[in-house]
Scaffold this motif. Structure first.
Motif, mmCIF file in Angstrom:
data_model
loop_
_atom_site.group_PDB
_atom_site.id
_atom_site.type_symbol
_atom_site.label_atom_id
_atom_site.label_comp_id
_atom_site.label_asym_id
_atom_site.label_seq_id
_atom_site.Cartn_x
_atom_site.Cartn_y
_atom_site.Cartn_z
ATOM 1 N N UNK A 120 0.797 -1.159 0.183
ATOM 2 C CA UNK A 120 -0.030 -0.043 -0.061
ATOM 3 C C UNK A 120 1.075 1.234 0.098
ATOM 4 N N UNK A 121 0.242 2.273 -0.679
ATOM 5 C CA UNK A 121 0.987 3.455 -0.845
ATOM 6 C C UNK A 121 0.143 4.429 -0.035
ATOM 7 N N UNK A 122 0.306 4.854 1.089
ATOM 8 C CA UNK A 122 -0.380 5.597 2.045
ATOM 9 C C UNK A 122 -0.041 6.969 1.421
ATOM 10 N N UNK A 123 -0.528 7.553 0.439
ATOM 11 C CA UNK A 123 -0.187 8.824 -0.010
ATOM 12 C C UNK A 123 -0.746 9.886 1.103
ATOM 13 N N UNK A 124 -1.999 9.452 1.542
ATOM 14 C CA UNK A 124 -2.765 10.708 2.285
ATOM 15 C C UNK A 124 -1.824 10.747 3.532
ATOM 16 N N UNK A 125 -1.418 9.702 4.187
ATOM 17 C CA UNK A 125 -0.521 10.028 5.381
ATOM 18 C C UNK A 125 0.820 10.745 5.029
ATOM 19 N N UNK A 147 1.419 12.864 2.695
ATOM 20 C CA UNK A 147 1.109 14.447 2.517
ATOM 21 C C UNK A 147 0.808 14.858 3.634
ATOM 22 N N UNK A 148 0.343 14.516 4.504
ATOM 23 C CA UNK A 148 -0.199 14.922 6.038
ATOM 24 C C UNK A 148 1.140 15.180 6.676
ATOM 25 N N UNK A 149 2.170 14.151 6.490
ATOM 26 C CA UNK A 149 3.259 14.673 7.351
ATOM 27 C C UNK A 149 4.330 15.619 6.555
ATOM 28 N N UNK A 189 7.643 17.652 -3.463
ATOM 29 C CA UNK A 189 7.008 16.486 -2.909
ATOM 30 C C UNK A 189 5.477 16.531 -2.515
ATOM 31 N N UNK A 190 5.382 17.391 -1.868
ATOM 32 C CA UNK A 190 3.761 17.991 -1.432
ATOM 33 C C UNK A 190 2.938 17.965 -2.957
#
Length: 613
Positions: free
Chosen positions: A239-244, A246-248, A600-601
């Motif tokens: 899994x690519x947890x892109x939401x996480x 991005x938040x970080x 990155x963002x």
């Protein structure tokens, strides 16, 4: 009260589905040729998964469930009858049994609950909502988990039946994009339909000979990556947890420097960079970079405003975003800016102000005034003879969107598009006067600018230029692991450099791979698609992002290594991160610049808002 009429066709269909689901759990014995596929899928799945703490089995045939190597196994079926059958067959080998509806699959588990998941067979079924199921499995799988599932292709001997769903290789890969990274795969061979049926009626001893050949052909297909010849594909995806991520990344930008973030609480602004040194145990220690370069925070703000103005943006950081603009306003009003800024800084900041004018309606006029000041400076000074001048064009495209009636801005965009396109070289790149023009980042910045100009002007005739650069980049600069080299130097130059490096203690710069180069490419593809581009770069985007989180040679997620919420800056081509200087005579490269975080963002935003997959 009269009886309600019964829809017999629906009842019959439902009953047939129930029988099929039950039969799938406990399949009848078959001959060696048919058993071969069952065994091949099962072995591929269990070998890819290995040992896991907690595994979710999504309605696989029961022999798959029975052979999982896990401390806890949870099984999910798509009907109560199928679940009851599984319980009869598997008993205490499974720790928990659950049921969900195949048309609207919802998994009754918390986020990040399993470190492994498997589904061998169900992706064939037309009544299953595959996107929803895959999304749900993604939700409940840990970031370091693995999901293994199989799909049939039109080469399957069963394709003629028409009862199942079949996937071409690209369609199979689309199932995992963009939320998963393809970690591994197995390509399984089956004989064509007529031969398959003929083999099935042979005595078992003769069938075994055909099975031996099929097994060898499966190994060859997998080794040679002959996707188009496979009858079944077993995919292992992380899994690519892109939401996480991005938040970080956003949190890191606005976190105080005292807490290893990039936000200066005294001046209320984003700093240039954080420096790092590796401890003896390989962990980085971070410290604030005290230098000032106007081009770093500007790109950070460009990335932030791309996020803020997107469908996935929120008002979580609006206070600090406004304070950052106030910081720049002070320097613009004092006259220091934009004079002290290179085009590399002016363009991204112009883009950020123009997007802010559209997001923050109450401050629209003020932000547009600052944007116009930056634009007027660019219009008077930019000659488009340096690769980084393309970022001035990039910024102007956002201003043109905000004030489409402004003829001066429109003329600048047209001029930039024309002059940059006139700098195409025979090899398909953009050639400017600066000696670094061929470098990866400069080519990608130019792609951003040209694609954005195409998007806002509708001049799609220039799309082929962007496509040529992207093609060249993938073909000549993308490594097997998904990383992009800084520049594809000719052999004689590399040999000279290698010989020279032997006499120094440094590492030649072409031995370094940069995280930001991955996102520069992703953003170029995103802008290409937004401009109307149609060529497929999805797999290349997946590989580029996967390098940051997994395939970079260190075996580690570069975000986890940094421990500050953004990826480490660089890795050597042989998978090292250490304290050695970049090379003698070169500036120390052990820092994380905020321009990198901005890109990155922006890339994560594009992946999450659907601009690119």
């Amino acid at each position: 009260m009269s009886e309600q009429p019964v829809n017999t066709s629906e009842t019959t269909s439902h009953d047939a589905r129930e029988r099929r689901l039950k039969r799938w759990v406990k399949q009848p014995p078959v001959g060696p040729n048919m058993q071969y596929l069952r065994d091949a899928e099962r072995l591929a799945a269990t070998e890819r998964l290995g040992h896991r703490d907690r595994v979710l089995d999504v309605a696989s045939e029961s022999t798959v469930t029975a052979t999982l190597d896990a401390d806890d196994v949870v099984r999910l079926d798509f009907s109560t009858a199928a679940s009851d059958t599984a319980r009869e067959v598997l008993g205490d080998a499974v720790d928990a049994y659950e049921v969900t509806e195949p048309e609207t699959p919802r998994l009754p588990f918390p986020d990040d609950h399993f470190d492994g998941a498997v589904s061998i067979g169900p992706y064939d079924w037309k009544f299953l909502d595959v996107p929803d199921l895959t999304e749900e499995v993604h939700r409940v799988t840990k970031p370091d988990g693995l999901y293994v599932f199989s799909v049939p292709t039109p080469r399957s001997p069963y394709a003629a039946n028409g009862d199942n769903r079949f996937y071409e290789p690209d369609e199979a890969l689309d199932v995992v994009s963009p939320d998963w990274h393809l970690a591994d795969f197995d390509l399984l061979f089956q004989y064509p339909r007529k031969l398959h049926l003929g083999v099935n009626v042979l005595p078992d001893a003769y069938q075994e000979r055909f099975v031996d050949v099929a097994e060898r052909l499966s190994e060859e297909l997998t080794e040679r990556e002959m996707w188009g010849r496979a009858s079944y594909i077993v995919l292992a995806a992380r899994p690519m947890k892109y939401e996480s991520y991005l938040e970080r990344g956003l949190e890191a930008l606005f976190r105080p420097t005292a807490e290893d973030g990039f936000w200066d609480e005294i001046d209320d602004c984003i700093i240039r960079a954080l420096k790092y040194e590796f401890d003896d145990d390989g962990s980085p220690t971070w410290s604030r970079d005290e230098s000032q370069e106007w081009r770093y925070a500007t790109m950070a703000m460009m990335g932030v405003m791309n996020w803020r103005s997107s469908p996935v943006g929120t008002d979580a950081y609006d206070g600090k975003i406004r304070r950052e603009f106030e910081f720049f306003d002070e320097h613009i009003e004092s006259g220091e800016l934009p004079e002290a800024m290179p085009s590399y800084g002016v363009g991204p900041l112009l883009a950020a102000y123009a997007m802010a004018a559209r997001v923050f309606e109450g401050e629209r006029d003020d932000y547009l005034a600052s944007a116009r000041t930056l634009f007027e400076h660019a219009d008077e000074t930019v000659e488009f003879d340096h690769a980084e001048d393309s970022l001035a064009l990039y910024g102007a495209t956002y201003l043109l969107e905000a004030v489409p009636e402004d003829e001066r801005v429109e003329a600048f965009v047209d001029r930039g598009l024309w002059e940059i396109s006139d700098r195409r070289t025979a090899e398909g790149l953009y050639g400017f006067d600066n000696h670094t023009t061929r470098r990866h980042q400069n080519q990608m910045y130019t792609c951003w600018a040209v694609a954005r100009a195409i998007e806002v002007t509708g001049k799609t005739g220039y799309l082929g230029d962007v496509e040529d650069v992207l093609d060249y980049t993938v073909e000549n600069r993308m490594r097997e692991d998904g990383a992009f080299v800084w520049e594809d130097w000719p052999l004689h130059a590399r040999l000279y450099g290698e010989a020279r490096s032997k006499l120094t203690t440094g590492t030649p710069y072409w031995h370094y791979l940069y995280e930001c180069h991955q996102t520069f490419f992703v953003n170029a593809v995103a802008h290409y698609y937004a401009a109307g581009g149609e060529k497929e770069y999805t797999r290349d985007v997946r590989r580029a992002m996967a390098w940051i989180f997994e395939t970079n040679g260190t075996g580690r997620d570069l975000v986890e290594v940094s421990n500050i919420g953004v990826p480490m800056r660089q890795v050597t081509t042989d998978g090292r991160m250490d304290n050695r200087q970049f090379t003698n005579g070169w500036r120390d490269q052990q820092y994380k610049g905020t321009y990198e975080v901005g890109s990155y963002v922006m890339a994560l935003t594009h992946l999450l808002d659907g601009t690119v997959e």
